[in-house]
Design a protein around this motif. Structure first.
Motif, PDB file in Angstrom:
ATOM      1  N   SER A  28      32.761  44.377  40.480  1.00  0.00           N
ATOM      2  CA  SER A  28      33.508  45.397  40.091  1.00  0.00           C
ATOM      3  C   SER A  28      34.019  46.384  42.102  1.00  0.00           C
ATOM      4  O   SER A  28      32.783  45.888  42.809  1.00  0.00           O
ATOM      5  N   LYS A  30      34.061  49.578  42.786  1.00  0.00           N
ATOM      6  CA  LYS A  30      32.700  50.670  42.890  1.00  0.00           C
ATOM      7  C   LYS A  30      30.913  49.689  43.281  1.00  0.00           C
ATOM      8  O   LYS A  30      31.116  49.675  44.837  1.00  0.00           O
ATOM      9  N   THR A  33      31.482  46.816  46.702  1.00  0.00           N
ATOM     10  CA  THR A  33      32.219  47.869  48.074  1.00  0.00           C
ATOM     11  C   THR A  33      30.552  48.646  48.459  1.00  0.00           C
ATOM     12  O   THR A  33      30.063  47.782  49.980  1.00  0.00           O
ATOM     13  N   MET A 364      25.914  53.992  37.271  1.00  0.00           N
ATOM     14  CA  MET A 364      27.496  53.665  37.070  1.00  0.00           C
ATOM     15  C   MET A 364      27.612  53.703  35.139  1.00  0.00           C
ATOM     16  O   MET A 364      26.675  53.634  34.528  1.00  0.00           O
TER      17      MET A 364
END
Lengths: 389, 389, 389
Positions: A28, A30, A33, A364
């Motif tokens: 993913s 997000k 990172t 999330m």
């Protein structure tokens, strides 16, 4: 027989087992990172701060030091008591040698030709009297100069004080001369030789650096900018570096700290390990919460006169004591602190997973999918309820 | 009502949850062996090096020390100035007591009967003159011995020098006698009493060990092999141990370090905590980058003659200063450093998994099978592409 | 082209991957409770012991210190040798100033009018003789007082001893007076000024605290209960605090430690950082394994008589040396030791899983269910056996 073989086999099997946790990989933008940034922060901290700045990979040792000093200079005084008089190093350094400090006499109150005899006390509250009844024979006041004989005698035209057995004549209780008598002391120079050792690393060094030669040493004077490696210091320069005025300090005396700092990284060439000199006034010059400001002490020179009677010259010497304080730490690569820090760093990397997990699994949008995949359950309560009926 | 009960229940449930990672066990000769060897290495390091050699399970404390010294011995000198003369401890120990060092006079230049008066400077560049114009009244050179009067006077048949106000006659600028005057000093002995304390562990000890009795102390002399616990040292032995020659060192003087090391493991019987003596020369004898080699200082004895005039005997004393340096560290089991090291060790064990995983999942032939079993995927990109169409 | 793009994509994919271990959650009263208790213990240890008690979150620094002392008081002695005599600070402090200790003379053996001449040795084994043959010219015994001339002379009506060249008359080898001559010394007071510095934190402080004013300092005396911050100490009080008797100690002398402890938490207000004074006797008073008990040293006052001959007064001075020992540690919050301890704490939390796993998977009744769920297997041996046929 079968059983021992089975047991043996199972131990063997156990020995050759390798346990590795099962991992869920979440692909993913997000989450990835977030994960990488947190990891980067921890690694940057471990490498940057612990290893580079704090040198966490080094074992350290404290310094052992030896100091010798040699003062040079001559002062001239002119007083009514002593006339024109020269003071050299044997006169103004008291005691003549000490381990890591030296005292330079800068001012003095002198009382000549004292003998053990009787004389009136110096007029002060507690010593004034009008008749013998005011004085107690045998009394010794800590503020007084001797033991009272019990008589009341004339001190001056106006004062009567108790008589004492003491070194007479008594020292007068007066302020030291200002300007100081040995004002010339500001131009005295001192050679400070310092030899250090880091016993754990078997490393020795001296503050006379290898490239410094005899010719240079014979004429140099320390200057932070032009001669930072010269071990010869002018007294006034040291006091000025501590933001004090030499002549003012010389009147009542004081204590100066000559700080020599040896901060050595022994993973680097040993020539990078050099002393750094700083100067600081150590005593309190604040007149408010202070008693006996400055630095002074009394000492005497003893003589015998023709009648084999002992006389002495009492000197209340004011001056500057220079304490040479050597400190510092050497560091050298050692595997133990390195691994200690790396281990602690790795443990911190473990924190990253905790933090990221929490964010991923609660904040999330797809948290339910992640939860489903990450966790399996063995539910005793459910088993229980299943079993009960 | 229903809701709070549900909330309560879920908190309860959460509290009684136990999370344990799901583990993939790989049973394989190669992988298992690799795993066990790496583990063994880490454990061996943690136990062997950190715990046993570096005593990582101990808390440490630095030593607090107190030293007293007492020198014994007599020297005989025979010079034209002084005649046959005996030197005892009151003559050659200057000052008579110091905190943790002592100075033994071994050589001297003596200037008798100095008085404050006028005399010609010692001939040296800068002090030679031909007429009064070459001398500046009031000038005081740091290399000189007094304040110039401005007159040029005859020093000897050939030399004329500027006249100074000084302690006259001036000290002659000459080399110290060789062999040294107090050559007998090599046979002096010194009793060093050292009492230490480790405040954190409330542990005190003395360098006179419990089994040493008075009779032994009255006649023993330290010898590294036969009498390693005797606290009485012959000066020559100390200098010899530092690989120096006493008579050579005695000429110009020097500084010796008497190092007493107290390395104590307080988890062991306290009788194992004994001092170790080593000797080292601390000053620089290298004549190249050196100034004022050796160790000397000037001091004076002051007298008054029949006319109540002050005279003095100036002595430039060369000698050996012995600095007693006490250092060391005591260690004692403490739970904090132990757990710190165990924690760091465990974190290093975590490294084993990282290293083995990497080898297993990239180098082994069956890596695909392992990969398949170890990893599950939640692929947002795929979800994304699935959703897009 | 296609390939590089694929490679790029896979690196990208890798970068955005987040690995998180798959977790088996066991919901069970027993297991959950066990888990939480173990966790609570570790966390309590880390927070309570490491952080709060041992201040593991602080960086520490050792103290740099400077000490000056000033003794006050007068003693009166009355002996046949010296008559009635007053002793003031210039008489009984030897040397007049030292760096961080001071010596107070409390008792003495005085030998007046010594000159360099010939006299019989003090009778002792080794020095007795009946004729000149028993004495060896030039012999200097460490226990003797001079160099033997080789003659045997009459010492007293009964004794004959070898003649020596020495400072004559010799000092008599006798016990010091009891009660001590300067018994008055118990009422002397000493002002101890101590200035400290923690260089790493740039923190300075003095033992004269800010709220202490001049008036108080002029009349206060240290008392642990009523005046704990007064830096003026009565000598007797210091000795008494160390559980010693001043008059007994004064006879043979001794060494006292004046310990000033600066334990400073610089995360707290700096006014909380105050010195703590304790007193301890440092020398060994145990008469069994001791030599030269107490503390004494010899010093001399030199005179010249009418014939310009040097005479001296030899004093064997017994007294108490006070060593001011300043120690302590300052701590201040620093991120490196904090994270080091947190990291080690986390690693210890990892231990919890190991311990709980072991209990859960071997002792619990439902261990088979747990085992089944927790572990997956890749069995090379089985694969092997599968492949073989």
């Amino acid at each position: 027989m079968m059983e021992t073989r089975g047991c043996c086999a199972s131990i063997c099997q156990c020995f050759f087992e390798y346990s590795t946790p099962k991992i869920l990989i979440i692909r993913s933008f997000k989450v990835g990172t977030l994960n990488r940034i947190t990891q980067a922060l921890v690694i940057a901290y471990v490498i940057g701060y612990v290893c580079v700045l704090n040198k966490g990979y080094q074992d350290t040792d404290a310094v052992l030091s030896s100091v010798t000093t040699k003062v040079k200079g001559i002062a001239l005084t002119n007083t009514s008591d002593l006339g024109l008089r020269i003071w050299d190093v044997a006169d103004y350094i008291i005691p003549p040698q000490e381990e890591s400090s030296f005292f330079v006499l800068t001012n003095l109150l002198i009382t000549l030709n004292q003998t053990q005899s009787h004389c009136p006390e110096v007029p002060k509250t507690g010593f004034d009297c009008t008749s013998d009844r005011d004085c107690k024979a045998g009394s010794r006041d800590t503020r007084g100069n001797g033991v009272q004989t019990g008589k009341c005698v004339r001190y001056s035209a106006v004062d009567k004080t108790c008589e004492v057995l003491a070194w007479c004549p008594l020292e007068l209780d007066k302020e030291p001369p200002n300007p100081p008598m040995l004002a010339d002391a500001e131009n005295f120079t001192v050679l400070i030789k310092n030899s250090i050792r880091y016993p754990k690393f078997n490393f020795n060094k001296r503050n006379i650096l290898p490239y410094v030669n005899k010719t240079y040493l014979e004429q140099c004077v320390f200057n932070r900018i032009t001669d930072p490696d010269c071990p010869i210091f002018r007294l006034k320069d040291m006091v000025t570096e501590a933001n004090e005025d030499f002549q003012t300090m010389a009147v009542h005396g004081g204590v100066m700290g000559v700080q020599i700092r040896w901060e050595c990284d022994l993973d680097m060439p040993s020539s990078w390990c050099v002393p750094r000199y700083t100067f600081r006034r150590l005593d309190n010059k604040d007149p408010v919460n202070n008693v006996a400001p400055g630095y002074n002490f009394r000492f005497a020179k003893y003589y015998k006169n023709g009648n084999n009677e002992e006389t002495r010259t009492l000197i209340k010497g004011f001056g500057i004591r220079f304490d040479v304080m050597v400190f510092g730490q050497a560091g050298k690569f050692n595997i133990v602190p390195t691994l200690l820090n790396v281990g602690a760093g790795l443990a911190l990397l473990g924190l990253v997973t905790v933090v990221c997990d929490w964010i991923v699994l609660t904040c999330m949008t797809k948290k339910n999918i992640y939860n489903e995949q990450k966790y399996s359950y063995v539910d005793d309560f459910q088993l229980l309820s299943n079993e009960t009926p």
